[in-house]
Structures are given as structure tokens and as C-alpha cells.
Scaffold this motif. Structure first.
Motif, PDB file in Angstrom:
ATOM      1  N   SER A 128       0.471  -0.059  -8.617  1.00 11.17           N
ATOM      2  CA  SER A 128       1.858   0.300  -9.281  1.00 11.17           C
ATOM      3  C   SER A 128       2.631  -1.035  -9.905  1.00 11.17           C
ATOM      4  O   SER A 128       3.111  -0.568 -10.668  1.00 11.17           O
ATOM      5  N   GLU A 181      12.360   1.877  -4.412  1.00 10.61           N
ATOM      6  CA  GLU A 181      10.904   1.531  -4.432  1.00 10.61           C
ATOM      7  C   GLU A 181      10.635   0.071  -3.882  1.00 10.61           C
ATOM      8  O   GLU A 181       9.594  -0.347  -3.119  1.00 10.61           O
ATOM      9  N   LYS A 241       5.747   6.872 -10.811  1.00 14.70           N
ATOM     10  CA  LYS A 241       4.925   7.467 -12.215  1.00 14.70           C
ATOM     11  C   LYS A 241       4.854   6.721 -13.321  1.00 14.70           C
ATOM     12  O   LYS A 241       5.933   6.149 -13.593  1.00 14.70           O
ATOM     13  N   SER A 242       3.828   6.653 -13.724  1.00 15.38           N
ATOM     14  CA  SER A 242       3.477   6.134 -15.221  1.00 15.38           C
ATOM     15  C   SER A 242       3.966   6.978 -16.138  1.00 15.38           C
ATOM     16  O   SER A 242       4.752   8.079 -16.046  1.00 15.38           O
ATOM     17  N   GLU A 268       1.274  10.212 -14.433  1.00 17.49           N
ATOM     18  CA  GLU A 268       0.231  10.274 -13.244  1.00 17.49           C
ATOM     19  C   GLU A 268       0.999   9.020 -12.186  1.00 17.49           C
ATOM     20  O   GLU A 268       1.919   8.182 -12.282  1.00 17.49           O
ATOM     21  N   ILE A 269       0.912   9.624 -10.850  1.00 19.42           N
ATOM     22  CA  ILE A 269       1.375   8.771  -9.744  1.00 19.42           C
ATOM     23  C   ILE A 269       0.441   7.850  -9.325  1.00 19.42           C
ATOM     24  O   ILE A 269      -0.773   8.063  -9.204  1.00 19.42           O
ATOM     25  N   VAL A 270       0.887   6.565  -9.528  1.00 21.57           N
ATOM     26  CA  VAL A 270       0.248   5.522  -9.426  1.00 21.57           C
ATOM     27  C   VAL A 270       0.452   4.691  -7.747  1.00 21.57           C
ATOM     28  O   VAL A 270       1.597   4.902  -7.534  1.00 21.57           O
ATOM     29  N   LEU A 271      -0.449   4.491  -6.795  1.00 20.30           N
ATOM     30  CA  LEU A 271      -0.393   4.284  -5.574  1.00 20.30           C
ATOM     31  C   LEU A 271      -0.701   2.542  -5.667  1.00 20.30           C
ATOM     32  O   LEU A 271      -1.430   2.031  -6.078  1.00 20.30           O
ATOM     33  N   GLY A 272      -0.028   2.167  -4.345  1.00 19.79           N
ATOM     34  CA  GLY A 272      -0.450   0.817  -3.950  1.00 19.79           C
ATOM     35  C   GLY A 272      -0.297  -0.349  -4.951  1.00 19.79           C
ATOM     36  O   GLY A 272       0.882  -0.170  -5.687  1.00 19.79           O
ATOM     37  N   SER A 291       4.596   3.512  -4.641  1.00 17.13           N
ATOM     38  CA  SER A 291       4.101   4.733  -5.534  1.00 17.13           C
ATOM     39  C   SER A 291       5.175   4.715  -6.757  1.00 17.13           C
ATOM     40  O   SER A 291       6.348   4.468  -6.590  1.00 17.13           O
ATOM     41  N   ASN A 293       0.840  -1.031  -0.030  1.00 17.27           N
ATOM     42  CA  ASN A 293       0.007  -0.229  -0.021  1.00 17.27           C
ATOM     43  C   ASN A 293       0.693   1.126   0.023  1.00 17.27           C
ATOM     44  O   ASN A 293       0.374   2.340  -0.252  1.00 17.27           O
TER      45      ASN A 293
END
Length: 283
Positions: A142, A183, A130-131, A135-139, A128, A125
């Protein structure tokens, strides 16, 4: 069973009391005949007392010795039964304690295992990325982004290179790891710790718990774990993946080059898919 034992023990003790009563009766009968024959007056003659002692000893001595032997045998039998009963009770107590210890050990394992699973979800969860469109994609969402970027790196491994595919695949994965290691490293390390904890636990149903762990993973996660296990960063996890069929239920088409990549793991890593994969690769 315990009722029968109690009856047998009472019968043994009753036998002792009957022997004591029989000995008393014999003694009384002997004295009765003596008194009836010679009278009940006490004599001051030492010789008569000696004769009385010989009379009593000659009659009662062998009888009491025989009854004493029987009493000794009954006592030994009672003690043997009590020792056997005590031994059985101690054995049952030891068995109960052992079962209780195993139950407590299993409970402690489960408590820690599910705590580790909870931490796994917290780590997921907290991810994170960045696509490609910024866009920032979380959890958990990602992971497809990580997988897409990894596929981009690995596409280079088989294009325009001369030499072993594995060499360039690992080279490109290292680029991916340098980019996203910050990450993903915590995720990889924690997942390895959970699988290792299952492997080292003193439990019988390890496959069941590894299956519970595997059920938490998306296909994108399995792809990331697959390639990380081939790199120096996850070579220890690779052995456990083969032992516990980590890639049993993942879509092999999600790999960059299935016909090449699937060879890097033993077929045991694919579980129920192993026979089909082996047939496909060797056909």
C-alpha cells in the motif's frame, strides 16, 4: 596470583607459631637454669618467692615483650593483607554485579525493541488503501499507492502559487493527511515511539539499532516519513531523523521536488549521502 597469596599467608601464620615456640623454649631454659642452680623444692619463704619473681620477670619480661611486639606486627600485617584481599574481592564482586546489571539492562532493551519491531510489522500488514483503478491494496504494497497520491497533492504546491514553496507544500500535505490520516497515523506514531525508545535508552550502540529499524523501511515509507516530519504532525520525529540519519539510503529522486525538499532537513539526516547532497544543492 591467589596461590602466591596463600603461601604468604601460611608463612605469616607459621611465623606466629615459631614465635610461640621460641617463647616457650626461652621460658623453659630460664626455668631450667633456675632449677639446676637452686633446686626444684618449693619454698614457703615469701622472700624467696619475691626473688624468684624478680628473676623470672627480669629475664623473661623483656624477651616476651620483644616477642609480643614482633607477634603484634605480624598480626597487623596478616590483618592488612586480609583486609586488602576482602576489599579486592568486594571490588570484583561489585564489578561483576555491575556488568551483570548492564547485560540484563541491554537484554531488556533488546526484548522490548524487537517486540516494538514486531508490532511495527503488524501495523504495516494491517494497512489497506484503494488504488486509482479501484483495487484494494494491502500491507506493505500500500505504501507506493500512498506515495503516488502524496506526489499528486505535492505537485500542486509548486504550480500556480505565489509565495514560499514551503507554505503551499505543507498546505497540500495537510490535505493528504486529512485524507489518509486514519490509515497512517498509527503507523507514524508507532515508528516515532520506536525511534524515541532507542534515543532514550541507556545503551552505547544506538546507531546500530536505528540502522536495524531503518532497514525495515521501503523507499516509499521513507518518502512518507520525510514529508510527515516536515508537518506539525511529525516535527518531533524530524529531530530524531536528523540525529540518526533516517534518510541515509533512500532515493532522493522519489521526492516531489528534491532541489527544494532536501533543504528542509539538516544534512545529518542523509548520513553517508550528506556530502553528495550538500555538494549538489550548493553547487
Amino acid at each position: 596470583m591467589s596461590c602466591q597469596k596463600s603461601i604468604r599467608e601460611k608463612a605469616s601464620y607459621l611465623s606466629l607459631w615459631l614465635l610461640l615456640l621460641f617463647a616457650t623454649i626461652i621460658g623453659a631454659v630460664v626455668l631450667y637454669f633456675y632449677v639446676s642452680e637452686f633446686g626444684n623444692e618449693l619454698s614457703s619463704d615469701q622472700a624467696k618467692w619475691a626473688q624468684f619473681g624478680d628473676y623470672i620477670g627480669g629475664l623473661l619480661g623483656p624477651a616476651f615483650a620483644f616477642l609480643g611486639l614482633i607477634a603484634l606486627l605480624i598480626t597487623i600485617r596478616i590483618q592488612s593483607k586480609e583486609l586488602a584481599l576482602s576489599s579486592s574481592e568486594l571490588k570484583n564482586s561489585a564489578t561483576a554485579l555491575s556488568q551483570q546489571s548492564l547485560s540484563l539492562q541491554h537484554q531488556n532493551f533488546e526484548n522490548r525493541f524487537f517486540n516494538m519491531l514486531s508490532l511495527h510489522h503488524e501495523i504495516v500488514n494491517g494497512l489497506s488503501v484503494k488504488s486509482q483503478d479501484g483495487e484494494i491494496v494491502l500491507g506493505r504494497k500500500s505504501f507506493p499507492v500512498f506515495q503516488e497520491d502524496l506526489s499528486g497533492y505535492l505537485m500542486e504546491a509548486a504550480l500556480g502559487h505565489e509565495g514560499p514553496y514551503e507554505q503551499f507544500m505543507l498546505y497540500e500535505y495537510e490535505h493528504f493527511h486529512r485524507h489518509y490520516g486514519l490509515e497512517l497515523n498509527h503507523y507514524f506514531r508507532n515508528f516515532y515511539r520506536i525511534l524515541k525508545y532507542i534515543d532514550e535508552a541507556d545503551i552505547a550502540d544506538k546507531r546500530e539499532y536505528s540502522g536495524v529499524l531503518r532497514a525495515q523501511l521501503s523507499n516509499s515509507e521513507l518518502v512518507l516519513l520525510f514529508y510527515n516530519g516536515l508537518s506539525p504532525h511529525g516535527d518531533k520525529m524530524k529531530l530524531l531523523a536528523e540525529r540518526y540519519a533516517l534518510f541515509e539510503n533512500f532515493e532522493i529522486d522519489a521526492l516531489s521536488y528534491p532541489d527544494k525538499d532536501l533543504h528542509f532537513y539538516k544534512y545529518s539526516a542523509y548520513g553517508d549521502q550528506a556530502a553528495q547532497i550538500e555538494k549538489t544543492l550548493e553547487g
